[in-house]
Design a protein around this motif. Structure first.
Motif, PDB file in Angstrom:
ATOM      1  N   SER A   1       1.410  -1.208   0.074  1.00 29.77           N
ATOM      2  CA  SER A   1      -0.322   0.395  -0.709  1.00 29.77           C
ATOM      3  C   SER A   1       0.812   1.436  -0.356  1.00 29.77           C
ATOM      4  O   SER A   1       0.399   2.362  -0.877  1.00 29.77           O
ATOM      5  N   LYS A   2       1.976   1.014   0.868  1.00 29.85           N
ATOM      6  CA  LYS A   2       2.589   2.480   0.818  1.00 29.85           C
ATOM      7  C   LYS A   2       2.896   2.572  -0.531  1.00 29.85           C
ATOM      8  O   LYS A   2       3.569   3.555  -0.967  1.00 29.85           O
TER       9      LYS A   2
ATOM     10  N   LYS B   1       2.208   2.313  -3.870  1.00 23.83           N
ATOM     11  CA  LYS B   1       0.557   2.879  -4.469  1.00 23.83           C
ATOM     12  C   LYS B   1       0.584   4.186  -3.976  1.00 23.83           C
ATOM     13  O   LYS B   1       0.700   5.117  -5.204  1.00 23.83           O
ATOM     14  N   GLU B   2       0.458   3.935  -2.469  1.00 21.49           N
ATOM     15  CA  GLU B   2       0.391   5.649  -1.674  1.00 21.49           C
ATOM     16  C   GLU B   2       2.118   6.760  -2.681  1.00 21.49           C
ATOM     17  O   GLU B   2       2.342   7.622  -3.053  1.00 21.49           O
TER      18      GLU B   2
ATOM     19  N   ASP C   1       2.346   6.727  -6.155  1.00 23.26           N
ATOM     20  CA  ASP C   1       0.805   8.239  -6.840  1.00 23.26           C
ATOM     21  C   ASP C   1       0.087   6.921  -7.870  1.00 23.26           C
ATOM     22  O   ASP C   1      -0.174   7.474  -8.922  1.00 23.26           O
TER      23      ASP C   1
END
Length: 248
Positions: A169-170, A172-173, A176
């Motif tokens: 998930s990190k 993905k962030e 972006d």
């Protein structure tokens, strides 16, 4: 029966008393931010804040985002400070919590134990793999309900990179990524894990499990069934409390 569970992650430390009969939180969880750098002493202070918030005085189960051997010794620390390696986490947390009985377990293993008992893996036989997508990627592998501990499949190499650097998930962030682009990365990762282990079921956990409707339907060409964790991001807390209850 209630036992306190604490889930230590790369971004937050959260905990609550757990009702072990229902496999659910007995009170709304309390969360503090994981300190940076996430040294043993600083993280132990954060754990004490969470436990003290409830005035808890009984056994405490804790997860750790890395390999934990013998229920005590930290062997890896990919998403916390490297000074954790070889730390006796059970002694550290027990001391910081004023001598309360403490149990320490790998974070994904704790989440997996909870999902197999109370969640999406309940009653499932064969090979079941829970994967938690958060700051990194944690894994818990079960064969006919029995846990193979400390598997750390987030560190498999994928397209020349550590998988969790590409598909957490990190990631993905940090990059972006749209849900579609991130789902493609998750798909490639699941295909790789499936090639190695041939599971019947993948359980997708971590905070992102709350948003399963945004990406699970985009994952294709994986033979195993793929479902979101039923306990979502509370699974680690519940599993930590379960392990502490078993130790008692």
């Amino acid at each position: 029966m209630q036992i306190f569970g604490v889930d230590i992650g790369g971004s937050g430390i959260k905990g609550a008393p757990v009702d072990l009969e229902r496999g659910d939180l007995a009170q709304e969880r309390h969360k503090v931010l994981t300190p940076h750098p996430a040294t043993p002493e600083a993280v132990a202070d954060g754990v004490r804040q969470v436990v003290d918030h409830f005035g808890w005085t009984g056994p405490v189960g804790l997860t750790f985002p890395g390999v934990v051997t013998g229920g005590a010794t930290v062997r890896t620390a990919a998403n916390v400070d490297p000074s954790w390696i070889d730390t006796d986490a059970r002694a550290l947390f027990g001391d910081r919590l004023g001598g309360l009985p403490v149990t320490v377990v790998n974070d994904a293993d704790a989440a997996g134990v909870a999902e197999m008992e109370f969640g999406a893996g309940r009653g499932r036989r064969g090979t079941v793999i829970l994967l938690t997508f958060g700051t990194g990627i944690g894994s818990a592998v079960f064969v006919d309900g029995a846990l193979l501990p400390n598997t750390e499949l987030g560190h498999l190499e994928l397209n020349g990179h550590e998988a969790e650097k590409r598909a957490s998930s990190k990631a993905k962030e940090d990059h972006d990524l749209s849900w579609e682009r991130w789902a493609r990365r998750v798909q490639r990762y699941l295909q790789h894990v499936e090639m190695l282990f041939s599971p019947e079921l993948f359980i997708i956990g971590g905070g992102v499990s709350r948003k399963a409707d945004k990406f699970l339907h985009l994952i294709e060409d994986v033979k195993a069934e793929i479902v979101p964790a039923r306990l979502q991001n509370d699974a680690g807390i519940v599993g930590a409390a379960m392990r502490a209850g078993q130790s008692g």
